[in-house]
Design an enzyme around this catalytic site. Structure first.
Site, short mmCIF file in Angstrom:
data_model
loop_
_atom_site.label_atom_id
_atom_site.label_comp_id
_atom_site.label_asym_id
_atom_site.label_seq_id
_atom_site.Cartn_x
_atom_site.Cartn_y
_atom_site.Cartn_z
N ARG A 13 0.04 5.71 7.02
CA ARG A 13 -1.22 6.23 6.23
C ARG A 13 -2.27 4.88 5.29
O ARG A 13 -1.01 4.01 4.82
CB ARG A 13 -0.69 7.69 4.98
CG ARG A 13 -2.07 7.89 4.22
CD ARG A 13 -1.04 8.93 2.92
NE ARG A 13 -1.17 7.78 1.95
CZ ARG A 13 -1.26 8.94 1.17
NH1 ARG A 13 -0.49 10.17 0.67
NH2 ARG A 13 -0.47 8.07 -0.51
N CYS A 48 -5.16 5.21 1.86
CA CYS A 48 -5.81 6.21 1.10
C CYS A 48 -6.74 5.54 0.36
O CYS A 48 -6.18 4.00 -0.18
CB CYS A 48 -4.99 6.69 -0.19
SG CYS A 48 -5.16 8.05 -1.16
#
Length: 124
Positions: free
Chosen positions: A101, A103
């Protein structure tokens, strides 16, 4: 290439598709907290909006024949990095396989929502 489209997730609000399958990967456009039927923003808090986004992603994954366990990578966009912890609490309820991920906080998101998530998943 195959296009993924479902009425159970919000329609694209621009010149793009909900998702594309290439080989054994599916690439989903960024999802924001919109009601699939009305196109209206759902929720006013980061928690409410993140639940909505994840439910919409779940519908797209289902349309592709997979679930959250198939997700390889997400890219998450937040309007405010101060929402990071609350966003993570909700996100973790859906993405239990802990995909890779990124972010980041951004200056603004479409319709001035609080978050957006895009997904890459593996299909068989």
């Amino acid at each position: 290439m195959k296009t993924i489209a479902t009425t159970k997730a919000p329609a694209a609000i621009g010149p793009y598709s909900q998702g594309k399958v290439v080989g054994n990967l599916v690439f989903f456009s960024g999802q924001i907290p919109l009601d699939a039927n009305s196109g209206e923003i759902v929720g006013t808090t980061i928690e409410e909006q993140t639940h909505c986004i994840c439910k919409n992603i779940g519908e797209l994954l289902k349309e592709a024949g997979v679930n959250f366990d198939a997700v390889i990578k997400t890219t998450c966009f937040l309007a405010e990095m101060s929402d990071f912890a609350a966003f993570n609490e909700v996100y973790a309820q859906y993405f239990t396989s802990k995909p890779a991920r990124s972010c980041v906080a951004v200056k603004a998101l479409p319709k001035n929502v609080l978050a957006e998530i895009e997904v890459i998943a593996e299909i068989s």
